[in-house]
Design an enzyme around this catalytic site. Structure first.
Site, PDB file in Angstrom:
ATOM      1  N   ARG A  29       9.100  79.143   4.440  1.00 38.84           N
ATOM      2  CA  ARG A  29      10.092  80.038   5.046  1.00 38.84           C
ATOM      3  C   ARG A  29      11.404  79.988   4.259  1.00 38.84           C
ATOM      4  O   ARG A  29      11.855  78.920   3.837  1.00 38.84           O
ATOM      5  CB  ARG A  29      10.324  79.664   6.516  1.00 38.84           C
ATOM      6  CG  ARG A  29       9.066  79.870   7.337  1.00 38.84           C
ATOM      7  CD  ARG A  29       9.295  79.866   8.843  1.00 38.84           C
ATOM      8  NE  ARG A  29       8.002  79.810   9.502  1.00 38.84           N
ATOM      9  CZ  ARG A  29       7.210  80.853   9.737  1.00 38.84           C
ATOM     10  NH1 ARG A  29       7.601  82.066   9.375  1.00 38.84           N
ATOM     11  NH2 ARG A  29       6.043  80.704  10.334  1.00 38.84           N
ATOM     12  N   ASP A  30      12.003  81.183   4.092  1.00 37.39           N
ATOM     13  CA  ASP A  30      13.270  81.303   3.372  1.00 37.39           C
ATOM     14  C   ASP A  30      14.374  80.593   4.158  1.00 37.39           C
ATOM     15  O   ASP A  30      14.451  80.686   5.382  1.00 37.39           O
ATOM     16  CB  ASP A  30      13.617  82.780   3.161  1.00 37.39           C
ATOM     17  CG  ASP A  30      14.665  82.980   2.091  1.00 37.39           C
ATOM     18  OD1 ASP A  30      14.323  83.508   1.012  1.00 37.39           O
ATOM     19  OD2 ASP A  30      15.847  82.621   2.331  1.00 37.39           O
ATOM     20  N   ASN A  87      12.080  90.213  -6.991  1.00 37.15           N
ATOM     21  CA  ASN A  87      13.296  90.597  -7.707  1.00 37.15           C
ATOM     22  C   ASN A  87      13.250  90.033  -9.123  1.00 37.15           C
ATOM     23  O   ASN A  87      12.761  88.920  -9.325  1.00 37.15           O
ATOM     24  CB  ASN A  87      14.530  90.049  -6.978  1.00 37.15           C
ATOM     25  CG  ASN A  87      14.658  90.605  -5.566  1.00 37.15           C
ATOM     26  OD1 ASN A  87      14.317  91.764  -5.317  1.00 37.15           O
ATOM     27  ND2 ASN A  87      15.135  89.792  -4.640  1.00 37.15           N
ATOM     28  N   VAL A  96      16.962  82.827  -7.916  1.00 39.35           N
ATOM     29  CA  VAL A  96      16.202  81.614  -8.244  1.00 39.35           C
ATOM     30  C   VAL A  96      15.193  81.991  -9.325  1.00 39.35           C
ATOM     31  O   VAL A  96      14.354  82.890  -9.113  1.00 39.35           O
ATOM     32  CB  VAL A  96      15.489  81.030  -7.012  1.00 39.35           C
ATOM     33  CG1 VAL A  96      14.650  79.816  -7.417  1.00 39.35           C
ATOM     34  CG2 VAL A  96      16.501  80.635  -5.926  1.00 39.35           C
ATOM     35  N   HIS A 100       8.921  84.454  -7.272  1.00 40.87           N
ATOM     36  CA  HIS A 100       8.587  84.324  -5.854  1.00 40.87           C
ATOM     37  C   HIS A 100       8.412  85.703  -5.268  1.00 40.87           C
ATOM     38  O   HIS A 100       9.143  86.636  -5.593  1.00 40.87           O
ATOM     39  CB  HIS A 100       9.667  83.550  -5.100  1.00 40.87           C
ATOM     40  CG  HIS A 100      11.073  83.977  -5.400  1.00 40.87           C
ATOM     41  ND1 HIS A 100      11.716  83.595  -6.562  1.00 40.87           N
ATOM     42  CD2 HIS A 100      11.931  84.759  -4.724  1.00 40.87           C
ATOM     43  CE1 HIS A 100      12.923  84.125  -6.577  1.00 40.87           C
ATOM     44  NE2 HIS A 100      13.081  84.838  -5.473  1.00 40.87           N
ATOM     45  N   HIS A 102       8.742  87.742  -1.948  1.00 39.00           N
ATOM     46  CA  HIS A 102       9.301  87.751  -0.593  1.00 39.00           C
ATOM     47  C   HIS A 102       8.338  88.501   0.329  1.00 39.00           C
ATOM     48  O   HIS A 102       7.927  89.629   0.012  1.00 39.00           O
ATOM     49  CB  HIS A 102      10.637  88.506  -0.552  1.00 39.00           C
ATOM     50  CG  HIS A 102      11.765  87.888  -1.306  1.00 39.00           C
ATOM     51  ND1 HIS A 102      12.745  87.132  -0.695  1.00 39.00           N
ATOM     52  CD2 HIS A 102      12.094  87.930  -2.623  1.00 39.00           C
ATOM     53  CE1 HIS A 102      13.630  86.747  -1.600  1.00 39.00           C
ATOM     54  NE2 HIS A 102      13.259  87.221  -2.780  1.00 39.00           N
TER      55      HIS A 102
HETATM   56  P1  5GP Z   1      15.940  85.884  -4.979  1.00 40.16           P
HETATM   57  O1  5GP Z   1      17.371  86.295  -4.667  1.00 40.16           O
HETATM   58  O2  5GP Z   1      15.896  85.037  -6.226  1.00 40.16           O
HETATM   59  O3  5GP Z   1      14.979  87.022  -4.989  1.00 40.16           O
HETATM   60  O4  5GP Z   1      15.480  84.998  -3.740  1.00 40.16           O
HETATM   61  C1  5GP Z   1      15.727  83.626  -3.658  1.00 40.16           C
HETATM   62  C2  5GP Z   1      15.515  83.264  -2.216  1.00 40.16           C
HETATM   63  O5  5GP Z   1      15.375  81.865  -2.147  1.00 40.16           O
HETATM   64  C3  5GP Z   1      16.691  83.650  -1.311  1.00 40.16           C
HETATM   65  O6  5GP Z   1      16.218  84.500  -0.275  1.00 40.16           O
HETATM   66  C4  5GP Z   1      17.192  82.306  -0.794  1.00 40.16           C
HETATM   67  O7  5GP Z   1      17.618  82.359   0.549  1.00 40.16           O
HETATM   68  C5  5GP Z   1      15.982  81.397  -0.968  1.00 40.16           C
HETATM   69  N1  5GP Z   1      16.287  80.004  -1.203  1.00 40.16           N
HETATM   70  C6  5GP Z   1      17.170  79.513  -2.133  1.00 40.16           C
HETATM   71  N2  5GP Z   1      17.168  78.161  -2.103  1.00 40.16           N
HETATM   72  C7  5GP Z   1      16.272  77.806  -1.156  1.00 40.16           C
HETATM   73  C8  5GP Z   1      15.822  76.526  -0.675  1.00 40.16           C
HETATM   74  O8  5GP Z   1      16.250  75.461  -1.109  1.00 40.16           O
HETATM   75  N3  5GP Z   1      14.880  76.537   0.318  1.00 40.16           N
HETATM   76  C9  5GP Z   1      14.378  77.701   0.827  1.00 40.16           C
HETATM   77  N4  5GP Z   1      13.461  77.587   1.810  1.00 40.16           N
HETATM   78  N5  5GP Z   1      14.768  78.912   0.392  1.00 40.16           N
HETATM   79  C10 5GP Z   1      15.706  78.964  -0.584  1.00 40.16           C
END
Ligand code: 5GP
Ligand code: ZN
Length: 114
Positions: A29-30, A87, A96, A100, A102
């Site tokens: 989970r995010d 993304n 990140v 990944h 979503h």
């Molecule tokens: P991006 O913006 O790279 O597409 O998505 C990265 C996602 O990773 C974001 O929705 C953010 O909330 C989530 N995220 C970042 N760090 C962590 C973490 O340490 N644990 C979890 N569970 N989610 C994370």
């Protein structure tokens, strides 16, 4: 890869609320959910961005989508509907740099995305 937060979640070095894992992927989970259901599906192997995929990764990315669909079913979203998003880099909103997928659901999604 060193200092990659999602590699550390994959190995268990950093905790996360995991909902699924196998030898290829982990789903959790995010931390900052954008919908009632917000799960991230990651490969165990470090791949920084979609741009870094090669032909050998095609089955892995297909598996990530299949896992997301199965989790959506487990979460009761299959008939209601849901969204999957990957993304890429700055203008895609990637923060990140370990790929990944979503999985977002549990509310009506808007279009177009911000
Ligand atoms: P991006 O913006 O790279 O597409 O998505 C990265 C996602 O990773 C974001 O929705 C953010 O909330 C989530 N995220 C970042 N760090 C962590 C973490 O340490 N644990 C979890 N569970 N989610 C994370
Ligand atoms: Zn990584």
């Amino acid at each position: 890869m060193n200092n990659c937060i999602f590699c550390k979640i994959s190995t268990g070095e950093i905790s996360a609320e995991k909902v699924y894992e196998d030898d290829q992927v982990v789903a959790f989970r995010d931390l900052n959910p954008q919908a009632p259901v917000h799960v991230l599906v990651i490969p165990r192997r470090h791949i920084a961005t979609l741009n870094d995929l090669t032909t050998v990764d095609e089955a892995l990315v297909g598996h990530m989508s299949h896992v997301a669909a199965r989790i959506a079913g487990d979460e009761g979203l299959a008939e209601r509907g849901y969204r999957t998003v990957m993304n890429c880099n700055a203008e895609g909103g990637q923060t990140v740099f370990h790929i990944h997928l979503h999985l977002l659901g549990g509310r009506q999604m808007g279009w177009s995305p911000g």
